[in-house]
Design an enzyme around this catalytic site. Structure first.
Site, PDB file in Angstrom:
ATOM      1  N   GLY A   1       0.760  -1.136  -0.206  1.00 39.53           N
ATOM      2  CA  GLY A   1       0.146   0.091  -0.272  1.00 39.53           C
ATOM      3  C   GLY A   1       0.820   1.181  -0.078  1.00 39.53           C
ATOM      4  O   GLY A   1       0.824   2.122   0.814  1.00 39.53           O
ATOM      5  N   GLY A   2       1.907   1.390  -1.096  1.00 38.49           N
ATOM      6  CA  GLY A   2       2.892   2.443  -0.934  1.00 38.49           C
ATOM      7  C   GLY A   2       2.700   3.148  -2.016  1.00 38.49           C
ATOM      8  O   GLY A   2       3.822   4.053  -2.473  1.00 38.49           O
TER       9      GLY A   2
ATOM     10  N   SER B   1       0.395   5.360  -2.407  1.00 35.00           N
ATOM     11  CA  SER B   1      -0.371   7.046  -2.086  1.00 35.00           C
ATOM     12  C   SER B   1      -0.380   7.033  -0.346  1.00 35.00           C
ATOM     13  O   SER B   1      -0.077   6.025   0.197  1.00 35.00           O
ATOM     14  CB  SER B   1      -1.998   6.824  -2.416  1.00 35.00           C
ATOM     15  OG  SER B   1      -2.520   5.907  -1.815  1.00 35.00           O
ATOM     16  N   GLY B   2      -0.669   8.392  -0.148  1.00 37.26           N
ATOM     17  CA  GLY B   2      -0.799   8.746   1.068  1.00 37.26           C
ATOM     18  C   GLY B   2       0.285   8.371   2.130  1.00 37.26           C
ATOM     19  O   GLY B   2       1.383   8.643   1.742  1.00 37.26           O
TER      20      GLY B   2
ATOM     21  N   GLY C   1       1.691   5.317   2.942  1.00 33.74           N
ATOM     22  CA  GLY C   1       2.567   4.445   2.444  1.00 33.74           C
ATOM     23  C   GLY C   1       3.514   5.028   1.505  1.00 33.74           C
ATOM     24  O   GLY C   1       4.822   4.769   1.495  1.00 33.74           O
TER      25      GLY C   1
ATOM     26  N   SER D   1      -5.345   2.307  13.690  1.00 35.37           N
ATOM     27  CA  SER D   1      -6.136   3.476  13.567  1.00 35.37           C
ATOM     28  C   SER D   1      -6.854   3.836  14.950  1.00 35.37           C
ATOM     29  O   SER D   1      -6.861   2.955  15.796  1.00 35.37           O
ATOM     30  CB  SER D   1      -7.123   3.383  12.576  1.00 35.37           C
ATOM     31  OG  SER D   1      -8.155   4.474  12.787  1.00 35.37           O
TER      32      SER D   1
ATOM     33  N   TYR E   1     -15.072  -0.434   9.980  1.00 37.53           N
ATOM     34  CA  TYR E   1     -13.689   0.141   9.857  1.00 37.53           C
ATOM     35  C   TYR E   1     -13.040  -0.023  11.185  1.00 37.53           C
ATOM     36  O   TYR E   1     -11.894  -0.891  11.463  1.00 37.53           O
ATOM     37  CB  TYR E   1     -13.624   1.465   9.469  1.00 37.53           C
ATOM     38  CG  TYR E   1     -12.088   1.954   9.364  1.00 37.53           C
ATOM     39  CD1 TYR E   1     -11.293   1.731   8.287  1.00 37.53           C
ATOM     40  CD2 TYR E   1     -11.333   2.758  10.389  1.00 37.53           C
ATOM     41  CE1 TYR E   1     -10.038   2.202   8.119  1.00 37.53           C
ATOM     42  CE2 TYR E   1     -10.122   3.357  10.372  1.00 37.53           C
ATOM     43  CZ  TYR E   1      -9.376   2.881   8.919  1.00 37.53           C
ATOM     44  OH  TYR E   1      -8.113   3.274   8.861  1.00 37.53           O
TER      45      TYR E   1
END
Length: 249
Positions: free
Chosen positions: A12-13, A15-16, A18, A135, A148
């Site tokens: 998950g690198g 965007s954001g 990552g 989170s 979530y």
């Protein structure tokens, strides 16, 4: 250069948080490998990170994860740092939750993340470090956050158990739990309109003692600390990066 000659896999690198972490690892000497579902953003990320490689993979697809690890083994031989960051949002009140939305969020945020760690272990050894994105939503009661929060809460519990299982092998496992961070994930929530997302963002900012959203780079700095030898006596920790939103509420 804390990560010189280290192979770092960021799942998950593209965007954001990552992407911010992948860039930071590269600046400190790491050989960065990133995954993402979107080929376009993946290509853009690789182009922006010198010496990096990108692999299109959906973390919810366990077979795809296993194939990815086979590729890493053939090309790099080992993984020194694994950062499991892939995730999707899923905000909806109880009456509006659908089974499909529940399954999507849990297949990525819980099942996919746990199996990513499992499949990566054969390329990791003593001195290895695993960081997982959690989170504060797993620890707070935010209306509309059932799906979530359940997934991230399960992931938090899993990370503690995994840390206990791997401590004798010299592999540290830690979690970084962001609060409201201004990343693309915030704007990709199944079942939520743009107006609802905007209202959610305002609600989040109101609840943060620092009265602002966090930035992806601020999370990246916490990730690199936990991954580095500076945190050599830290495992099973859950580091909140939330502007005081959880502890000062």
């Amino acid at each position: 250069m804390r990560f010189e000659n280290k192979t770092v896999l960021v799942m998950g690198g593209n965007s954001g948080m990552g992407l911010a972490s992948a860039k930071a690892f590269a600046k400190e000497g790491a050989k960065v490998r990133i995954t993402g579902r979107n080929q376009q953003t993946l290509d853009a990320a690789v182009a922006d990170i010198p010496g990096s490689k990108g692999y299109q993979a959906d973390i919810s697809d366990i077979a795809a994860t296993e194939k990815l690890i086979d590729q890493i083994e053939a090309e790099d031989g080992q993984i020194d740092v694994l950062y499991v960051n892939a995730g999707v949002g899923g905000f909806a009140p109880l009456r509006d939750i659908t089974e499909d939305d529940w399954d999507l969020v849990h297949s990525v945020n819980l099942k996919g993340c746990v199996f990513a760690i499992q499949k990566s272990l054969r390329l990791m050894g003593k001195g290895g470090s695993i960081i997982v994105t959690g989170s504060i939503g797993a620890h707070a009661s935010l209306p509309g956050n059932i799906t979530y929060a359940a997934a991230k809460g399960g992931l938090y519990a899993a990370v503690k158990v995994i840390a206990g299982e791997l401590v004798s092998e010299g592999i540290r496992v830690n979690m970084v739990s962001p609060g409201p961070i201004d990343t693309p994930l915030l704007y990709r929530n199944p079942g939520m309109s743009d107006e609802a997302v905007a209202a959610l963002k305002d609600q989040m900012i109101e609840a943060i003692p620092m009265h602002r959203m966090g930035e992806a780079d601020e999370v990246a700095r916490a990730v690199l600390f936990l991954a580095s030898e500076e945190a050599s006596f830290i495992t099973a920790a859950n580091l909140f990066v939330d502007g005081g939103a959880l502890e000062l509420r």
